[in-house]
Design a protein around this motif. Structure first.
Motif, PDB file in Angstrom:
ATOM      1  N   UNK A  25     -23.463  15.377  -3.421  1.00 31.02           N
ATOM      2  CA  UNK A  25     -22.893  14.060  -3.513  1.00 31.02           C
ATOM      3  C   UNK A  25     -21.456  14.227  -4.062  1.00 31.02           C
ATOM      4  N   UNK A  26     -20.706  15.288  -3.801  1.00 28.66           N
ATOM      5  CA  UNK A  26     -19.381  15.247  -4.078  1.00 28.66           C
ATOM      6  C   UNK A  26     -18.666  14.990  -2.809  1.00 28.66           C
ATOM      7  N   UNK A  27     -17.517  14.373  -2.992  1.00 23.78           N
ATOM      8  CA  UNK A  27     -16.743  13.708  -1.820  1.00 23.78           C
ATOM      9  C   UNK A  27     -15.617  15.275  -1.806  1.00 23.78           C
ATOM     10  N   UNK A  28     -15.116  15.391  -0.428  1.00 22.59           N
ATOM     11  CA  UNK A  28     -14.255  16.473  -0.233  1.00 22.59           C
ATOM     12  C   UNK A  28     -12.801  16.207  -0.420  1.00 22.59           C
ATOM     13  N   UNK A  29     -11.969  16.899  -0.943  1.00 26.35           N
ATOM     14  CA  UNK A  29     -10.613  16.437  -1.113  1.00 26.35           C
ATOM     15  C   UNK A  29     -10.124  15.701   0.028  1.00 26.35           C
ATOM     16  N   UNK A  30      -9.034  14.861  -0.614  1.00 25.31           N
ATOM     17  CA  UNK A  30      -8.285  13.795   0.631  1.00 25.31           C
ATOM     18  C   UNK A  30      -7.560  14.662   1.607  1.00 25.31           C
ATOM     19  N   UNK A  31      -7.686  14.017   2.744  1.00 25.81           N
ATOM     20  CA  UNK A  31      -6.712  14.390   3.894  1.00 25.81           C
ATOM     21  C   UNK A  31      -5.375  13.941   3.783  1.00 25.81           C
ATOM     22  N   UNK A  32      -4.284  14.343   3.423  1.00 20.72           N
ATOM     23  CA  UNK A  32      -2.983  13.890   3.171  1.00 20.72           C
ATOM     24  C   UNK A  32      -1.861  14.337   4.139  1.00 20.72           C
ATOM     25  N   UNK A  33      -1.274  13.376   4.514  1.00 21.07           N
ATOM     26  CA  UNK A  33      -0.090  13.784   5.601  1.00 21.07           C
ATOM     27  C   UNK A  33       0.298  12.312   6.277  1.00 21.07           C
ATOM     28  N   UNK A  34       0.990  12.515   7.329  1.00 21.19           N
ATOM     29  CA  UNK A  34       1.425  11.341   7.952  1.00 21.19           C
ATOM     30  C   UNK A  34       0.657  11.348   9.508  1.00 21.19           C
ATOM     31  N   UNK A  35       0.519  10.165   9.875  1.00 15.43           N
ATOM     32  CA  UNK A  35      -0.420   9.943  10.996  1.00 15.43           C
ATOM     33  C   UNK A  35       0.390  10.694  12.122  1.00 15.43           C
ATOM     34  N   UNK A  36      -0.009  11.608  12.989  1.00 19.59           N
ATOM     35  CA  UNK A  36       0.439  12.418  13.917  1.00 19.59           C
ATOM     36  C   UNK A  36       0.037  11.578  15.293  1.00 19.59           C
ATOM     37  N   UNK A  37      -0.860  10.887  15.375  1.00 22.89           N
ATOM     38  CA  UNK A  37      -1.322  10.232  16.747  1.00 22.89           C
ATOM     39  C   UNK A  37      -2.653   9.523  16.492  1.00 22.89           C
ATOM     40  N   UNK A  38      -3.027   8.806  17.477  1.00 19.74           N
ATOM     41  CA  UNK A  38      -4.310   8.159  17.414  1.00 19.74           C
ATOM     42  C   UNK A  38      -4.948   7.813  18.587  1.00 19.74           C
ATOM     43  N   UNK A  39      -6.004   7.377  18.911  1.00 18.54           N
ATOM     44  CA  UNK A  39      -6.714   6.802  19.957  1.00 18.54           C
ATOM     45  C   UNK A  39      -7.608   5.896  19.928  1.00 18.54           C
ATOM     46  N   UNK A  40      -8.508   5.340  20.510  1.00 23.16           N
ATOM     47  CA  UNK A  40      -9.440   4.383  20.232  1.00 23.16           C
ATOM     48  C   UNK A  40     -10.608   4.735  19.646  1.00 23.16           C
TER      49      UNK A  40
END
Length: 120
Positions: free
Chosen positions: A74-89
């Motif tokens: 029940x431990x969370x993984x480390x944050x994903x850090x950075x700038x948004x490179x793209x997106x979709x629906x």
């Protein structure tokens, strides 16, 4: 004639002298990182997540995403850090990986230090 005592192997003790301070520092750092537990962040609503992601895209800001998934302990993984490179629906691309919108627990803006401001 005297018989010498049987050879006593010192096992790892004899190898301790071969570790340099850099090695022990790195081993200590890795042990600390593996023992670190990522704290649970506040669960955001989908509207809050959408607004934050929209502003991050619009202003090209760095973000930290905590995913909803947990490990066996029940431990969370480390944050994903950075700038948004793209997106979709279905999700966004950040730090060369895709994160689906329904996987996001928390997203927040972060300040990334410039390389010129880093100290050793």
């Amino acid at each position: 004639m005297r018989i010498p005592p049987p050879y006593q192997d010192r096992k790892l003790l004899k190898w301790n002298g071969f570790f340099l301070s850099e090695h022990t520092k790195q081993l200590s750092k890795e042990k600390t990182e593996t023992n670190f537990i990522v704290p649970e962040k506040e669960l955001m609503t989908s509207d809050e997540i959408d607004r934050t992601l929209y502003e991050a895209r619009l202003k090209d800001r760095s973000i930290a995403i905590q995913k909803e998934e947990v490990d066996a302990d029940n431990h969370y993984s480390p944050d994903i850090v950075g700038k948004i490179q793209g997106y979709d629906e279905l999700g966004i691309y950040i730090a060369n990986q895709k994160v689906d919108y329904d996987e996001i627990r928390n997203v927040e803006f972060i300040e990334v230090a410039k390389w010129s401001a880093l100290e050793e």
